[in-house]
Design a protein around this motif. Structure first.
Motif, PDB file in Angstrom:
ATOM      1  N   ASP A 141     -99.301 -31.567  15.107  1.00 15.28           N
ATOM      2  CA  ASP A 141     -97.836 -31.495  15.090  1.00 15.28           C
ATOM      3  C   ASP A 141     -97.301 -30.176  14.556  1.00 15.28           C
ATOM      4  OD1 ASP A 141     -98.074 -34.076  15.938  1.00 15.28           O
ATOM      5  OD2 ASP A 141     -97.511 -34.991  14.034  1.00 15.28           O
ATOM      6  N   GLY A 142     -98.168 -29.409  13.878  1.00 19.13           N
ATOM      7  CA  GLY A 142     -97.666 -28.193  13.250  1.00 19.13           C
ATOM      8  C   GLY A 142     -96.868 -28.523  12.011  1.00 19.13           C
ATOM      9  N   ILE A 143     -96.193 -27.537  11.479  1.00 20.35           N
ATOM     10  CA  ILE A 143     -95.414 -27.740  10.253  1.00 20.35           C
ATOM     11  C   ILE A 143     -94.037 -27.120  10.418  1.00 20.35           C
ATOM     12  CG2 ILE A 143     -96.352 -25.647   9.172  1.00 20.35           C
ATOM     13  CD1 ILE A 143     -95.600 -28.824   7.232  1.00 20.35           C
ATOM     14  N   GLY A 144     -93.037 -27.867  10.049  1.00 23.63           N
ATOM     15  CA  GLY A 144     -91.680 -27.349  10.049  1.00 23.63           C
ATOM     16  C   GLY A 144     -91.202 -27.192   8.617  1.00 23.63           C
ATOM     17  N   GLY A 145     -89.983 -26.776   8.458  1.00 22.29           N
ATOM     18  CA  GLY A 145     -89.452 -26.582   7.117  1.00 22.29           C
ATOM     19  C   GLY A 145     -89.225 -27.874   6.366  1.00 22.29           C
ATOM     20  N   ASN A 146     -89.353 -29.013   7.071  1.00 26.89           N
ATOM     21  CA  ASN A 146     -89.040 -30.291   6.436  1.00 26.89           C
ATOM     22  C   ASN A 146     -90.290 -31.143   6.180  1.00 26.89           C
ATOM     23  OD1 ASN A 146     -89.662 -30.846   9.066  1.00 26.89           O
ATOM     24  ND2 ASN A 146     -88.036 -32.341   9.372  1.00 26.89           N
ATOM     25  N   ASP A 147     -91.477 -30.578   6.344  1.00 25.21           N
ATOM     26  CA  ASP A 147     -92.676 -31.380   6.159  1.00 25.21           C
ATOM     27  C   ASP A 147     -93.552 -30.844   5.033  1.00 25.21           C
ATOM     28  OD1 ASP A 147     -94.163 -33.593   6.629  1.00 25.21           O
ATOM     29  OD2 ASP A 147     -94.777 -33.065   8.651  1.00 25.21           O
ATOM     30  N   ALA A 148     -92.908 -30.480   3.941  1.00 26.39           N
ATOM     31  CA  ALA A 148     -93.624 -29.939   2.792  1.00 26.39           C
ATOM     32  C   ALA A 148     -94.559 -30.976   2.180  1.00 26.39           C
ATOM     33  CB  ALA A 148     -92.622 -29.452   1.741  1.00 26.39           C
ATOM     34  N   ARG A 149     -94.182 -32.240   2.269  1.00 23.36           N
ATOM     35  CA  ARG A 149     -94.999 -33.303   1.682  1.00 23.36           C
ATOM     36  C   ARG A 149     -96.401 -33.326   2.286  1.00 23.36           C
ATOM     37  NH1 ARG A 149     -93.634 -38.602  -0.691  1.00 23.36           N
ATOM     38  NH2 ARG A 149     -95.315 -40.084  -0.288  1.00 23.36           N
ATOM     39  N   LEU A 150     -96.494 -33.076   3.603  1.00 16.34           N
ATOM     40  CA  LEU A 150     -97.789 -33.058   4.270  1.00 16.34           C
ATOM     41  C   LEU A 150     -98.670 -31.939   3.717  1.00 16.34           C
ATOM     42  CD1 LEU A 150     -99.741 -34.019   6.492  1.00 16.34           C
ATOM     43  CD2 LEU A 150     -98.519 -32.516   8.091  1.00 16.34           C
ATOM     44  N   LEU A 151     -98.130 -30.743   3.614  1.00 16.69           N
ATOM     45  CA  LEU A 151     -98.884 -29.619   3.052  1.00 16.69           C
ATOM     46  C   LEU A 151     -99.314 -29.921   1.621  1.00 16.69           C
ATOM     47  CD1 LEU A 151     -96.906 -26.453   4.223  1.00 16.69           C
ATOM     48  CD2 LEU A 151     -99.206 -27.104   4.901  1.00 16.69           C
ATOM     49  N   TYR A 152     -98.398 -30.486   0.856  1.00 19.34           N
ATOM     50  CA  TYR A 152     -98.702 -30.810  -0.537  1.00 19.34           C
ATOM     51  C   TYR A 152     -99.852 -31.807  -0.631  1.00 19.34           C
ATOM     52  CZ  TYR A 152     -98.387 -32.955  -5.104  1.00 19.34           C
ATOM     53  OH  TYR A 152     -98.715 -33.458  -6.339  1.00 19.34           O
ATOM     54  N   LEU A 153     -99.785 -32.867   0.172  1.00 18.70           N
ATOM     55  CA  LEU A 153    -100.830 -33.892   0.121  1.00 18.70           C
ATOM     56  C   LEU A 153    -102.193 -33.328   0.525  1.00 18.70           C
ATOM     57  CD1 LEU A 153     -99.140 -37.145   1.465  1.00 18.70           C
ATOM     58  CD2 LEU A 153    -100.190 -36.800  -0.778  1.00 18.70           C
ATOM     59  N   ILE A 154    -102.208 -32.464   1.531  1.00 22.54           N
ATOM     60  CA  ILE A 154    -103.478 -31.854   1.935  1.00 22.54           C
ATOM     61  C   ILE A 154    -104.051 -31.032   0.782  1.00 22.54           C
ATOM     62  CG2 ILE A 154    -104.565 -30.212   3.507  1.00 22.54           C
ATOM     63  CD1 ILE A 154    -102.590 -31.144   5.666  1.00 22.54           C
ATOM     64  N   GLY A 155    -103.181 -30.291   0.086  1.00 30.20           N
ATOM     65  CA  GLY A 155    -103.642 -29.524  -1.073  1.00 30.20           C
ATOM     66  C   GLY A 155    -104.127 -30.421  -2.195  1.00 30.20           C
ATOM     67  N   GLU A 156    -103.367 -31.458  -2.498  1.00 25.48           N
ATOM     68  CA  GLU A 156    -103.702 -32.340  -3.614  1.00 25.48           C
ATOM     69  C   GLU A 156    -104.968 -33.148  -3.353  1.00 25.48           C
ATOM     70  OE1 GLU A 156    -103.621 -34.543  -7.190  1.00 25.48           O
ATOM     71  OE2 GLU A 156    -102.925 -32.550  -6.590  1.00 25.48           O
ATOM     72  N   LEU A 157    -105.145 -33.634  -2.131  1.00 23.90           N
ATOM     73  CA  LEU A 157    -106.357 -34.400  -1.830  1.00 23.90           C
ATOM     74  C   LEU A 157    -107.588 -33.503  -1.861  1.00 23.90           C
ATOM     75  CD1 LEU A 157    -105.373 -37.057   0.860  1.00 23.90           C
ATOM     76  CD2 LEU A 157    -105.101 -37.076  -1.617  1.00 23.90           C
ATOM     77  N   ASN A 158    -107.445 -32.264  -1.411  1.00 23.95           N
ATOM     78  CA  ASN A 158    -108.552 -31.309  -1.553  1.00 23.95           C
ATOM     79  C   ASN A 158    -108.908 -31.112  -3.019  1.00 23.95           C
ATOM     80  OD1 ASN A 158    -109.734 -30.025   0.906  1.00 23.95           O
ATOM     81  ND2 ASN A 158    -107.592 -29.655   1.422  1.00 23.95           N
ATOM     82  N   ARG A 159    -107.894 -31.017  -3.876  1.00 23.69           N
ATOM     83  CA  ARG A 159    -108.147 -30.857  -5.309  1.00 23.69           C
ATOM     84  C   ARG A 159    -108.877 -32.073  -5.863  1.00 23.69           C
ATOM     85  NH1 ARG A 159    -106.694 -32.377 -10.165  1.00 23.69           N
ATOM     86  NH2 ARG A 159    -105.251 -33.956  -9.379  1.00 23.69           N
ATOM     87  N   ARG A 160    -108.456 -33.247  -5.460  1.00 19.69           N
ATOM     88  CA  ARG A 160    -109.039 -34.474  -6.006  1.00 19.69           C
ATOM     89  C   ARG A 160    -110.495 -34.683  -5.594  1.00 19.69           C
ATOM     90  NH1 ARG A 160    -106.080 -38.436  -8.399  1.00 19.69           N
ATOM     91  NH2 ARG A 160    -103.969 -37.764  -8.879  1.00 19.69           N
ATOM     92  N   ILE A 161    -110.861 -34.200  -4.415  1.00 18.77           N
ATOM     93  CA  ILE A 161    -112.256 -34.373  -4.006  1.00 18.77           C
ATOM     94  C   ILE A 161    -113.113 -33.167  -4.371  1.00 18.77           C
ATOM     95  CG2 ILE A 161    -111.621 -35.955  -2.143  1.00 18.77           C
ATOM     96  CD1 ILE A 161    -112.048 -33.740  -0.143  1.00 18.77           C
ATOM     97  N   GLY A 162    -112.506 -32.200  -5.082  1.00 17.55           N
ATOM     98  CA  GLY A 162    -113.280 -31.075  -5.604  1.00 17.55           C
ATOM     99  C   GLY A 162    -113.391 -29.873  -4.693  1.00 17.55           C
ATOM    100  N   LYS A 163    -112.613 -29.846  -3.609  1.00 18.38           N
ATOM    101  CA  LYS A 163    -112.618 -28.685  -2.717  1.00 18.38           C
ATOM    102  C   LYS A 163    -111.537 -27.709  -3.191  1.00 18.38           C
ATOM    103  CE  LYS A 163    -114.482 -31.031   1.348  1.00 18.38           C
ATOM    104  NZ  LYS A 163    -114.293 -31.387   2.781  1.00 18.38           N
ATOM    105  N   PHE A 164    -111.846 -27.014  -4.278  1.00 19.64           N
ATOM    106  CA  PHE A 164    -110.846 -26.194  -4.965  1.00 19.64           C
ATOM    107  C   PHE A 164    -110.323 -25.045  -4.109  1.00 19.64           C
ATOM    108  CE2 PHE A 164    -112.780 -27.460  -9.338  1.00 19.64           C
ATOM    109  CZ  PHE A 164    -112.166 -28.690  -9.230  1.00 19.64           C
ATOM    110  N   SER A 165    -111.227 -24.373  -3.384  1.00 21.31           N
ATOM    111  CA  SER A 165    -110.772 -23.225  -2.586  1.00 21.31           C
ATOM    112  C   SER A 165    -109.807 -23.667  -1.490  1.00 21.31           C
ATOM    113  CB  SER A 165    -111.967 -22.480  -1.986  1.00 21.31           C
ATOM    114  OG  SER A 165    -112.732 -23.340  -1.159  1.00 21.31           O
TER     115      SER A 165
END
Length: 237
Positions: free
Chosen positions: A161-185
């Motif tokens: 779907d890509g990312i628009g200016g109104n889908d920040a939550r999706l980007l945030y969740l992808i970052g946070e879930l990566n952090r939680r499973i230890g994929k820091f980079s």
């Protein structure tokens, strides 16, 4: 004065067989969380509303959420019937749900969504909720397993779907879930993308990403990793 009963029933029409059935919900006045994790997993003193998200038709067994389609196509009905419906034995999930019952409904909803090739967003949400259920039980191995499944599905949403200016939550969740499973980079890359994308105007999500970036820096230092070096590598992504 009598104590307020936490559950009430609503009527739902099955999007597969059109059967009308009742399913329980937690009263809005009792939905106040005692705390919430950074990936939006909430904790409650009384009944957990997340236990009642999935609606299961007792007649045909199709399980869905309020975000699911109102009506299945003939192809979807056939796919569900072949994979699940033909083996379904009548079962009612109305009323109080235990942790085990809630997990059963979510896994059934996941199977239903997969059988009809539902949207990646629906799959990601169901997988994420299953991870939360395992977190409630302290089953870290299964939690991390389903967080990874959920993360893969969220990334599919982003890539499709890509990312628009109104889908920040999706980007945030992808970052946070990566952090939680230890994929820091990877977490660094996604948080940085959210913070630096000029199109994104969601101040709350940008603030949340900055807060989790600070948490991530400390975790990386504990792991003897250089957060600034990784951050430099994300420039231009």
């Amino acid at each position: 004065m009598s104590e307020l009963v936490p559950l009430y029933s609503i009527k739902v029409k099955c999007c597969n067989c059109d059967h009308e059935f009742e399913t329980s919900r937690v009263r809005p006045s009792l939905k106040k969380a005692t705390r919430r994790d950074a990936d939006f997993c909430s904790y409650y003193k009384e009944e957990n509303p997340d236990y009642y998200v999935v609606r299961v038709c007792p007649k045909c067994g199709f399980a869905s959420t309020e975000n699911s389609a109102d009506k299945l196509s003939d192809i979807q009905r056939s796919a569900f019937k072949k994979r699940i419906g033909d083996r379904w034995q009548v079962k009612n999930f109305d009323g109080h749900r235990s942790w085990e019952t809630a997990l059963e409904t979510y896994k059934l909803a996941l199977l239903c969504a997969q059988s009809i090739s539902d949207k990646d967003r629906i799959l990601a949400s169901l997988l994420h909720h299953i991870a939360w259920l395992y977190r409630y039980k302290g089953d870290t191995e299964q939690e991390l397993r389903f967080l990874q499944f959920s993360l893969d599905a969220y990334i599919n949403v982003y890539e499709r779907d890509g990312i628009g200016g109104n889908d920040a939550r999706l980007l945030y969740l992808i970052g946070e879930l990566n952090r939680r499973i230890g994929k820091f980079s990877e977490a660094v890359r996604w948080f940085s993308r959210l913070i630096n994308d000029q199109r994104i105007m969601d101040a709350a999500m940008i603030r949340a990403a900055r807060e989790q970036w600070s948490v991530l820096r400390e975790e990386m230092k504990d792991a003897k990793m250089d957060p600034d070096e990784l951050l430099a590598g994300t420039e231009g992504t």
